[in-house]
Design a protein around this motif. Structure first.
Motif, PDB file in Angstrom:
ATOM      1  N   TYR A   1      -2.979  10.528   2.579  1.00  0.00           N
ATOM      2  CA  TYR A   1      -3.770   9.905   1.513  1.00  0.00           C
ATOM      3  C   TYR A   1      -3.312   8.462   1.363  1.00  0.00           C
ATOM      4  O   TYR A   1      -2.109   8.180   1.303  1.00  0.00           O
ATOM      5  CB  TYR A   1      -3.578  10.656   0.200  1.00  0.00           C
ATOM      6  CG  TYR A   1      -4.109   9.934  -1.014  1.00  0.00           C
ATOM      7  CD1 TYR A   1      -5.479   9.826  -1.234  1.00  0.00           C
ATOM      8  CD2 TYR A   1      -3.244   9.347  -1.935  1.00  0.00           C
ATOM      9  CE1 TYR A   1      -5.973   9.154  -2.350  1.00  0.00           C
ATOM     10  CE2 TYR A   1      -3.724   8.681  -3.051  1.00  0.00           C
ATOM     11  CZ  TYR A   1      -5.090   8.581  -3.252  1.00  0.00           C
ATOM     12  OH  TYR A   1      -5.575   7.914  -4.340  1.00  0.00           O
TER      13      TYR A   1
ATOM     14  N   THR B   1     -10.144   1.274  -1.924  1.00  0.00           N
ATOM     15  CA  THR B   1      -8.720   1.481  -2.167  1.00  0.00           C
ATOM     16  C   THR B   1      -8.171   2.875  -1.906  1.00  0.00           C
ATOM     17  O   THR B   1      -7.048   3.013  -1.473  1.00  0.00           O
ATOM     18  CB  THR B   1      -8.380   1.122  -3.630  1.00  0.00           C
ATOM     19  OG1 THR B   1      -9.193   1.909  -4.497  1.00  0.00           O
ATOM     20  CG2 THR B   1      -8.628  -0.347  -3.909  1.00  0.00           C
ATOM     21  N   SER B   2      -8.942   3.934  -2.150  1.00  0.00           N
ATOM     22  CA  SER B   2      -8.324   5.256  -2.225  1.00  0.00           C
ATOM     23  C   SER B   2      -9.100   6.300  -1.423  1.00  0.00           C
ATOM     24  O   SER B   2     -10.261   6.573  -1.718  1.00  0.00           O
ATOM     25  CB  SER B   2      -8.250   5.673  -3.704  1.00  0.00           C
ATOM     26  OG  SER B   2      -7.747   6.969  -3.848  1.00  0.00           O
TER      27      SER B   2
ATOM     28  N   LYS C   1      -7.044  12.302  -6.969  1.00  0.00           N
ATOM     29  CA  LYS C   1      -6.021  11.464  -6.346  1.00  0.00           C
ATOM     30  C   LYS C   1      -5.622  10.308  -7.256  1.00  0.00           C
ATOM     31  O   LYS C   1      -5.187   9.254  -6.801  1.00  0.00           O
ATOM     32  CB  LYS C   1      -6.532  10.931  -5.000  1.00  0.00           C
ATOM     33  CG  LYS C   1      -6.658  12.013  -3.932  1.00  0.00           C
ATOM     34  CD  LYS C   1      -5.316  12.624  -3.592  1.00  0.00           C
ATOM     35  CE  LYS C   1      -5.408  13.658  -2.494  1.00  0.00           C
ATOM     36  NZ  LYS C   1      -4.106  14.252  -2.144  1.00  0.00           N
TER      37      LYS C   1
ATOM     38  N   SER D   1       0.849  -1.190   0.000  1.00  0.00           N
ATOM     39  CA  SER D   1       0.000   0.000   0.000  1.00  0.00           C
ATOM     40  C   SER D   1       0.887   1.245   0.000  1.00  0.00           C
ATOM     41  O   SER D   1       2.063   1.180   0.374  1.00  0.00           O
ATOM     42  CB  SER D   1      -0.912   0.016   1.235  1.00  0.00           C
ATOM     43  OG  SER D   1      -1.803  -1.078   1.219  1.00  0.00           O
TER      44      SER D   1
ATOM     45  N   ASP E   1      -3.564   7.965  -9.732  1.00  0.00           N
ATOM     46  CA  ASP E   1      -2.153   7.606  -9.819  1.00  0.00           C
ATOM     47  C   ASP E   1      -1.506   8.344 -10.989  1.00  0.00           C
ATOM     48  O   ASP E   1      -2.085   8.402 -12.092  1.00  0.00           O
ATOM     49  CB  ASP E   1      -2.033   6.086 -10.001  1.00  0.00           C
ATOM     50  CG  ASP E   1      -0.591   5.633 -10.003  1.00  0.00           C
ATOM     51  OD1 ASP E   1       0.017   5.577  -8.919  1.00  0.00           O
ATOM     52  OD2 ASP E   1      -0.068   5.328 -11.096  1.00  0.00           O
TER      53      ASP E   1
ATOM     54  N   LYS F   1      -3.487   4.741  -0.669  1.00  0.00           N
ATOM     55  CA  LYS F   1      -3.799   3.900  -1.826  1.00  0.00           C
ATOM     56  C   LYS F   1      -3.550   2.468  -1.349  1.00  0.00           C
ATOM     57  O   LYS F   1      -2.396   2.028  -1.229  1.00  0.00           O
ATOM     58  CB  LYS F   1      -2.894   4.255  -3.001  1.00  0.00           C
ATOM     59  CG  LYS F   1      -3.269   3.576  -4.302  1.00  0.00           C
ATOM     60  CD  LYS F   1      -4.443   4.250  -4.968  1.00  0.00           C
ATOM     61  CE  LYS F   1      -4.684   3.716  -6.369  1.00  0.00           C
ATOM     62  NZ  LYS F   1      -5.836   4.343  -7.029  1.00  0.00           N
TER      63      LYS F   1
END
Length: 280
Positions: free
Chosen positions: A129, A154-155, A250, A100, A252, A131
């Protein structure tokens, strides 16, 4: 054995042994007297010794119990941990043992266990934050003040407010929110944020996207520089090209770069050491 009983026992043994007995017989009589008189004293020492040992064990367990109960992770507290603190003025990226990723904001801190791959619990102070790598067998939980965020997706971001409140904003997937001493649960959907402060909780919507409508590609380049810290270099003939794109705030970085490369049929290279993206 008190003195009176000792004297009577001594007199009895002595009268049972005539003066005509040999020295060996007298010695045997004396040993018999000793065994009867002092045998009861030995266990007293043993009992006292074991009592002390038990007291030490109880003390250690009580001390451990105080340590466990004082933790926000309750019975899952870890004895050894890792602390990562961002004392810089820019976002710090932290790779966790389960793969992560955490983007730790300035003046923020996280604490997690050495056995994090199987004990995925993490404490946040400030703003971070996440991920999260999916692992159904090992739930990912974030503790911040009195709130617990259980990751079902996940985010998301977790932000500790100045008044000791907490805001959790979900960008992808799903999370479950719990508050200490409350039975109610809140399940967030992407684009929702959970706000807790002054013993009250609420769920509100927020805009998780940044939209570019027929903007110059250089504008997207500026966005990437501001939000990710990477400088984007594009061929000069593409500098005035227009682009319409919606980006998850946010998202990737590599996903954004791949999308741009496919839209304009460009190849790219990302240099993480110098934070440079080059399109060709």
């Amino acid at each position: 054995m008190d003195k009176e009983k000792m004297d009577k026992e001594f007199e009895k043994l002595w009268n049972e042994t005539p003066l005509s007995h040999s020295e060996s017989e007298k010695e045997a009589s004396w040993e018999q007297f000793q065994s009867k008189t002092f045998a009861a004293k030995k266990p007293k020492f043993k009992v006292w010794r074991y009592a002390v040992a038990a007291a030490v064990i109880i003390f250690v367990l009580i001390g451990t119990g105080i340590y466990f109960n004082g933790s926000p992770l309750q019975d899952d507290i870890y004895l050894t941990s890792n602390t990562v603190e961002n004392t810089t003025s820019i976002i710090k990226t932290v790779a966790l043992p389960d793969s992560s990723r955490v983007e730790l904001s300035p003046n923020s801190k996280i604490v997690y266990a050495n056995n994090f791959e199987t004990n995925r619990k993490i404490i946040v102070e400030g703003e971070a934050y996440f991920k999260v790598t999916k692992d159904k067998k090992h739930p990912f939980q974030v503790f911040c003040n009195e709130t617990t965020t259980t990751v079902l997706g996940t985010s998301f971001t977790v932000q500790e407010n100045a008044q000791k409140g907490v805001t959790v904003s979900l960008y992808e997937g799903s999370v479950q929110m719990n508050v200490k001493d409350q039975d109610k649960k809140w399940i967030l959907k992407p684009g929702e944020k959970f706000i807790y402060g002054n013993n009250t909780a609420e769920v509100a919507e927020f805009n998780r996207f940044t939209d570019f409508e027929n903007e110059k590609l250089s504008i997207v380049s500026d966005y990437i520089k501001t939000n990710y810290g990477y400088t984007m270099t594009i061929p000069e003939e593409y500098s005035n090209q227009r682009i319409t794109i919606r980006i998850n705030k946010k998202e990737d970085l590599k996903t954004i770069v791949q999308l741009i490369s496919e839209m304009y049929n460009l190849k790219f290279e990302i240099n993480d050491e110098v934070k440079q993206i080059t399109f060709r």
